[in-house]
Design an enzyme around this catalytic site. Structure first.
Site, PDB file in Angstrom:
ATOM      1  N   LYS A  35       0.851  -1.205   0.000  1.00 41.17           N
ATOM      2  CA  LYS A  35       0.000   0.000   0.000  1.00 41.17           C
ATOM      3  C   LYS A  35       0.883   1.250   0.000  1.00 41.17           C
ATOM      4  O   LYS A  35       2.098   1.153   0.216  1.00 41.17           O
ATOM      5  CB  LYS A  35      -0.901  -0.033   1.232  1.00 41.17           C
ATOM      6  CG  LYS A  35      -0.126   0.060   2.539  1.00 41.17           C
ATOM      7  CD  LYS A  35      -0.955  -0.337   3.751  1.00 41.17           C
ATOM      8  CE  LYS A  35      -0.134  -0.196   5.010  1.00 41.17           C
ATOM      9  NZ  LYS A  35      -0.781  -0.817   6.169  1.00 41.17           N
ATOM     10  N   TYR A 252      16.569  29.053   8.985  1.00 45.03           N
ATOM     11  CA  TYR A 252      15.393  29.739   9.537  1.00 45.03           C
ATOM     12  C   TYR A 252      15.355  29.606  11.049  1.00 45.03           C
ATOM     13  O   TYR A 252      15.653  28.541  11.596  1.00 45.03           O
ATOM     14  CB  TYR A 252      14.111  29.120   8.962  1.00 45.03           C
ATOM     15  CG  TYR A 252      13.882  29.452   7.508  1.00 45.03           C
ATOM     16  CD1 TYR A 252      13.687  30.768   7.097  1.00 45.03           C
ATOM     17  CD2 TYR A 252      13.858  28.442   6.548  1.00 45.03           C
ATOM     18  CE1 TYR A 252      13.476  31.064   5.756  1.00 45.03           C
ATOM     19  CE2 TYR A 252      13.640  28.734   5.215  1.00 45.03           C
ATOM     20  CZ  TYR A 252      13.445  30.054   4.828  1.00 45.03           C
ATOM     21  OH  TYR A 252      13.232  30.336   3.507  1.00 45.03           O
TER      22      TYR A 252
HETATM   23  C1  LIG Z   1       0.125  -1.769   6.823  1.00 47.56           C
HETATM   24  C2  LIG Z   1      -0.405  -3.038   7.305  1.00 47.56           C
HETATM   25  C3  LIG Z   1       0.423  -4.162   7.447  1.00 47.56           C
HETATM   26  C4  LIG Z   1       1.924  -4.116   7.283  1.00 47.56           C
HETATM   27  O1  LIG Z   1       2.494  -3.603   8.459  1.00 47.56           O
HETATM   28  P1  LIG Z   1       4.068  -3.465   8.670  1.00 47.56           P
HETATM   29  O2  LIG Z   1       4.206  -2.952  10.039  1.00 47.56           O
HETATM   30  O3  LIG Z   1       4.542  -2.492   7.639  1.00 47.56           O
HETATM   31  O4  LIG Z   1       4.655  -4.814   8.452  1.00 47.56           O
HETATM   32  C5  LIG Z   1      -0.181  -5.359   7.783  1.00 47.56           C
HETATM   33  N1  LIG Z   1      -1.511  -5.432   8.021  1.00 47.56           N
HETATM   34  C6  LIG Z   1      -2.324  -4.363   7.938  1.00 47.56           C
HETATM   35  C7  LIG Z   1      -3.774  -4.512   8.217  1.00 47.56           C
HETATM   36  C8  LIG Z   1      -1.806  -3.125   7.600  1.00 47.56           C
HETATM   37  O5  LIG Z   1      -2.608  -2.056   7.540  1.00 47.56           O
END
Ligand SMILES: *Cc1c(COP(=O)(O)O)cnc(C)c1O
Length: 353
Positions: A35, A252
């Site tokens: 994702k 800044y």
């Molecule tokens: C993002 C996500 C993962 C992966 O998590 P990591 O900590 O990056 O391994 C797994 N399950 C769900 C439901 C997620 O939203």
């Protein structure tokens, strides 16, 4: 030619990290979580370089559709599930597995004509997506009875997988274990932190995200200790070298002042490129592979770097912001955030590959 800030992707490192997941969870199938544009690494490129993944997981339908259009054939889980029952035809046509977390979604599947393999998500402590534990058994029975349901699975998500000692982990594990046994249902519980810290709940499917990209999922170990390799390298170059006098200020807010006459470099990267504005003075960077630090506030397009003690720095020299030699986990600590956010923010800078 002047090189801009860029993020380059090391696909062999990605394959290595995937292999590490296999070693750590040898009895589970692996759903690679890609994702948010594969945590900023480029979703399609990452998916194409993981033909060995048993499945992928994305957040939403648009991401899954893009993967299918790019020719990715493995099953894809859509973690946020469908938002409207009209989407179900697309789920069936593209072999997408929705996560079901609302009662109306079960009803939608009951009246859907077509074939779908849903996950039922249970809230065991995360308090985000998932039906209440008390609803799990009746909703599971309804899902299993659906004409449309080919294969159903149970899913839950850790709230504290990065902290192995947290009390809520054990509550979540025992709730899910009991439920999956009682229903003899295929189970997916573990993200990266879960699969590293709680091998007892790796179950049928693991869902690694961050560790595939080479960042540590647990406070207990560094990425190097887990034999994970950084997949993303963020680099730019020095565009100016200046000598400042003792007492002069940098950046800044004039937060940093020179304790002595000293050389400083300006590097072409800033928060406009995705480098964190909250990275404090002292955040490490590499100039020509030598470790030094940021001075003063991060600007939109540039940062100022301490060049004291470096060997013959010159305009055009490579500046590395994170890489396998300088862990993004270390930068995240200096910026009071997590590697996930830093990686995601580099989205626009990845060269297509
Ligand atoms: C993002 C996500 C993962 C992966 O998590 P990591 O900590 O990056 O391994 C797994 N399950 C769900 C439901 C997620 O939203």
């Amino acid at each position: 030619m002047i090189r801009q800030a860029q993020a380059s992707i090391d696909y062999p490192a990605l394959a290595h990290n995937f292999q590490r997941v296999r070693q750590l969870a040898p009895h589970s199938r692996i759903m690679a979580v890609i994702k948010a544009d594969a945590y900023g690494h480029g979703m399609v490129g990452v998916a194409k370089h993981l033909p060995q993944a048993d499945a992928f997981a994305v957040a939403c339908l648009a991401e899954a559709t893009a993967l299918r259009q790019a020719g990715i054939t493995q099953p894809i889980t859509v973690l946020q599930g469908f938002q409207h029952r009209d989407e179900l035809a697309q789920y069936a046509a593209m072999n997408l597995r929705p996560v079901v977390h609302q009662v109306w979604q079960v009803s939608a599947l009951e009246s859907f004509v077509g074939k779908i393999s849903p996950w039922l998500k249970i809230n065991t402590g995360m308090g985000r997506l998932g039906v209440a534990l008390e609803q799990a058994v009746p909703l599971w029975s309804r899902l299993k009875a659906c004409e449309s349901a080919v294969e159903c699975g149970l899913m839950s998500h850790f709230a504290n997988a990065d902290e192995p000692g947290h009390i809520i982990n054990q509550q979540q594990i025992s709730a899910m274990r009991e439920l999956a046994q009682h229903l003899s249902a295929p189970l997916s519980m573990a993200n990266s932190g879960g699969l590293v810290n709680f091998p007892e709940i790796q179950a049928d499917w693991v869902r690694p995200g961050i560790m595939l990209y080479g960042s540590s999922p647990t406070r207990k170990h560094t990425a190097a200790e887990l034999d994970l390799r950084a997949v993303m390298k963020v680099s730019t170059q020095l565009i100016a070298i200046n000598w400042l006098r003792a007492g002069e200020h940098i950046g800044y807010g004039s937060l940093w002042h020179c304790p002595e006459d000293m050389p400083v470099g300006v590097a072409a990267i800033g928060y406009g490129d995705g480098y964190p504005r909250h990275a404090r003075s002292g955040t490490p960077v590499l100039v020509n592979e030598q470790r030094t630090q940021i001075l003063g506030r991060v600007s939109m397009d540039s940062i100022v770097i301490d060049l004291r003690g470096l060997m013959r720095p010159a305009v055009g020299d490579e500046v590395v912001l994170w890489s396998n030699e300088l862990s993004v986990d270390e930068i995240a600590q200096h910026a009071e955030t997590i590697s996930y956010e830093l990686l995601c923010n580099m989205k626009g800078c990845v060269a297509p590959g």
